[in-house]
Design an enzyme around this catalytic site. Sequence first.
Site, PDB file in Angstrom:
ATOM      1  N   GLY A  41      60.914  56.067  77.643  1.00 41.53           N
ATOM      2  CA  GLY A  41      60.524  55.685  76.698  1.00 41.53           C
ATOM      3  C   GLY A  41      60.196  54.235  77.528  1.00 41.53           C
ATOM      4  N   ASN A  42      59.277  52.739  77.176  1.00 40.97           N
ATOM      5  CA  ASN A  42      58.915  51.521  77.541  1.00 40.97           C
ATOM      6  C   ASN A  42      59.969  50.915  78.098  1.00 40.97           C
ATOM      7  OD1 ASN A  42      56.098  52.775  78.172  1.00 40.97           O
ATOM      8  ND2 ASN A  42      56.273  52.186  76.489  1.00 40.97           N
ATOM      9  N   ASP A 101      64.860  61.412  76.545  1.00 39.39           N
ATOM     10  CA  ASP A 101      63.523  60.726  75.834  1.00 39.39           C
ATOM     11  C   ASP A 101      63.338  59.466  76.895  1.00 39.39           C
ATOM     12  OD1 ASP A 101      61.812  59.151  74.576  1.00 39.39           O
ATOM     13  OD2 ASP A 101      64.200  58.232  73.151  1.00 39.39           O
ATOM     14  N   ASP A 141      57.077  60.882  71.619  1.00 39.73           N
ATOM     15  CA  ASP A 141      57.973  60.250  70.707  1.00 39.73           C
ATOM     16  C   ASP A 141      57.783  60.059  69.813  1.00 39.73           C
ATOM     17  OD1 ASP A 141      56.279  58.106  71.263  1.00 39.73           O
ATOM     18  OD2 ASP A 141      57.930  56.736  72.230  1.00 39.73           O
ATOM     19  N   ASP A 195      59.748  53.592  63.543  1.00 42.18           N
ATOM     20  CA  ASP A 195      60.738  53.290  65.453  1.00 42.18           C
ATOM     21  C   ASP A 195      60.355  52.136  65.191  1.00 42.18           C
ATOM     22  OD1 ASP A 195      62.067  53.967  67.999  1.00 42.18           O
ATOM     23  OD2 ASP A 195      60.994  56.022  68.147  1.00 42.18           O
TER      24      ASP A 195
HETATM   25  N1  LIG Z   1      72.048  47.881  74.356  1.00 39.15           N
HETATM   26  C1  LIG Z   1      70.391  47.979  74.549  1.00 39.15           C
HETATM   27  N2  LIG Z   1      70.004  48.078  75.327  1.00 39.15           N
HETATM   28  C2  LIG Z   1      68.805  48.363  75.558  1.00 39.15           C
HETATM   29  N3  LIG Z   1      68.225  47.319  74.199  1.00 39.15           N
HETATM   30  C3  LIG Z   1      68.622  47.253  72.706  1.00 39.15           C
HETATM   31  C4  LIG Z   1      69.987  47.367  72.649  1.00 39.15           C
HETATM   32  N4  LIG Z   1      70.668  46.844  71.381  1.00 39.15           N
HETATM   33  C5  LIG Z   1      68.787  46.832  71.026  1.00 39.15           C
HETATM   34  N5  LIG Z   1      68.203  46.928  72.099  1.00 39.15           N
HETATM   35  C6  LIG Z   1      66.579  46.589  71.757  1.00 39.15           C
HETATM   36  O1  LIG Z   1      66.204  47.661  71.506  1.00 39.15           O
HETATM   37  C7  LIG Z   1      64.476  47.778  71.455  1.00 39.15           C
HETATM   38  C8  LIG Z   1      64.509  49.016  72.583  1.00 39.15           C
HETATM   39  O2  LIG Z   1      64.593  50.287  71.935  1.00 39.15           O
HETATM   40  P1  LIG Z   1      64.354  51.779  71.780  1.00 39.15           P
HETATM   41  O3  LIG Z   1      65.818  51.357  73.100  1.00 39.15           O
HETATM   42  O4  LIG Z   1      64.194  52.453  70.977  1.00 39.15           O
HETATM   43  O5  LIG Z   1      63.439  51.389  73.022  1.00 39.15           O
HETATM   44  P2  LIG Z   1      62.590  52.186  73.808  1.00 39.15           P
HETATM   45  O6  LIG Z   1      62.685  54.017  73.560  1.00 39.15           O
HETATM   46  O7  LIG Z   1      62.254  52.248  75.751  1.00 39.15           O
HETATM   47  O8  LIG Z   1      61.001  52.437  73.075  1.00 39.15           O
HETATM   48  P3  LIG Z   1      60.017  52.832  73.631  1.00 39.15           P
HETATM   49  O9  LIG Z   1      60.152  54.478  73.467  1.00 39.15           O
HETATM   50  O10 LIG Z   1      59.287  52.461  71.667  1.00 39.15           O
HETATM   51  O11 LIG Z   1      59.545  52.484  74.827  1.00 39.15           O
HETATM   52  C9  LIG Z   1      64.476  46.574  72.526  1.00 39.15           C
HETATM   53  O12 LIG Z   1      63.822  45.477  71.314  1.00 39.15           O
HETATM   54  C10 LIG Z   1      65.966  45.849  72.454  1.00 39.15           C
HETATM   55  O13 LIG Z   1      65.608  44.658  71.801  1.00 39.15           O
HETATM   56  C1  LIG Z   2      53.599  53.475  70.769  1.00 44.40           C
HETATM   57  C2  LIG Z   2      54.638  54.037  71.716  1.00 44.40           C
HETATM   58  C3  LIG Z   2      53.905  52.748  73.014  1.00 44.40           C
HETATM   59  C4  LIG Z   2      55.739  54.038  70.967  1.00 44.40           C
HETATM   60  O1  LIG Z   2      57.168  54.328  71.992  1.00 44.40           O
HETATM   61  C5  LIG Z   2      54.190  55.502  72.357  1.00 44.40           C
HETATM   62  O2  LIG Z   2      54.276  56.343  71.691  1.00 44.40           O
HETATM   63  C6  LIG Z   2      52.732  55.377  73.268  1.00 44.40           C
HETATM   64  O3  LIG Z   2      53.038  55.240  74.287  1.00 44.40           O
HETATM   65  N1  LIG Z   2      51.760  56.096  72.653  1.00 44.40           N
HETATM   66  C7  LIG Z   2      50.479  56.590  73.406  1.00 44.40           C
HETATM   67  C8  LIG Z   2      49.087  56.224  72.266  1.00 44.40           C
HETATM   68  C9  LIG Z   2      49.493  56.803  70.563  1.00 44.40           C
HETATM   69  O4  LIG Z   2      50.676  57.072  70.267  1.00 44.40           O
HETATM   70  O5  LIG Z   2      48.298  56.856  69.977  1.00 44.40           O
HETATM   71  K   LIG Z   3      61.040  54.837  71.138  1.00 42.74           K
END
Ligand SMILES: Nc1ncnc2c1ncn2[C@@H]1O[C@H](COP(=O)(O)OP(=O)(O)OP(=O)(O)O)[C@@H](O)[C@H]1O
Ligand SMILES: CC(C)(CO)[C@@H](O)C(=O)NCCC(=O)O
Ligand SMILES: [K+]
Length: 251
Positions: free
Chosen positions: A8-9, A6, A102, A122
């Site tokens: 993500g950002n 996965d 996602d 999420d």
């Molecule tokens: N151990 C950790 N490492 C990284 N981020 C963490 C941790 N614990 C908590 N977080 C929190 O998790 C958040 C990131 O969540 P997640 O891992 O779901 O992000 P992501 O998968 O990159 O999200 P997205 O898919 O929305 O871009 C951040 O806001 C951070 O504060």
């Molecule tokens: C909203 C986020 C950033 C959450 O990870 C991602 O799902 C995304 O970039 N979406 C594209 C726009 C949309 O979901 O409508």
């Molecule tokens: K996510």
Amino acid sequence: MRVAIDIGNTNIHIGIFEDDVLYAAHTVRNALLLQTNFTKVLNPAVISQAQAVILASVNPPLEAYVIEYIGKHRPEQPCRIGKEIPIPIPVLTESPCSVGVDRLVNAIAAFERTKNGTIVVDAGTAITIDGINKEGAFLGGIIAPGIEISAKALHHATALLPQVSIKKPNTVLGRNTEEAIQSGVYWGSVGMIRHLVDMMRDEMKCQPTIIATGGDASLLTQDILMVTTVPHLTLEGIHLAYKMHLARHPH
Ligand SMILES: Nc1ncnc2c1ncn2[C@@H]1O[C@H](COP(=O)(O)OP(=O)(O)OP(=O)(O)O)[C@@H](O)[C@H]1O
Ligand SMILES: CC(C)(CO)[C@@H](O)C(=O)NCCC(=O)O
Ligand SMILES: [K+]
């Protein structure tokens, strides 16, 4: 063995599935991934031995890096959710292709668990809250700033506000700048989620099950009633979308 990734950002999440069970999952900060040697994070032996490597990405530049790396260790291209693996549920939005995958795989995994109208929260880089009807179709939802983004935005857009790490404050009334920011971001996010879930529930005209996931889910949902947290919902959804595709197109 199958590997689900996965992208993500903020983080990349990697799950190893053996006999349909997630038996290992780890998370790496994207920034760290780009600095370190990929081999430390994505073991080449795992990549080359996996029956399938399945990707869901909402971050095209990082996705390109990951695909290039995987290409060095296995002859087959990874399967991308929304590309080689079509989304196996109806997406009832204006432009289904522009919904983040996602959000869609979360909906697939959540509905598989509930078989009911469902709301998925999420709490990651962004906070997304999405509705799924009782037939399992994705209805749409909301996208709002995640808590880290909110905290950073206050710091970057002002001269006096420091960068603060967000934890649950003991009181709503902050007695210093740091506490005030923590309270605003924490209680603001909790209140926003509660309110939007209530509004969505009314709009969906059903009693949906609420499921939460994402890096900040366990922090935020301690103050939200009737929510089940599923830490690896997105990885589950990636694997499930792949399995549903295999069931429809056996090799
Ligand atoms: N151990 C950790 N490492 C990284 N981020 C963490 C941790 N614990 C908590 N977080 C929190 O998790 C958040 C990131 O969540 P997640 O891992 O779901 O992000 P992501 O998968 O990159 O999200 P997205 O898919 O929305 O871009 C951040 O806001 C951070 O504060
Ligand atoms: C909203 C986020 C950033 C959450 O990870 C991602 O799902 C995304 O970039 N979406 C594209 C726009 C949309 O979901 O409508
Ligand atoms: K996510």
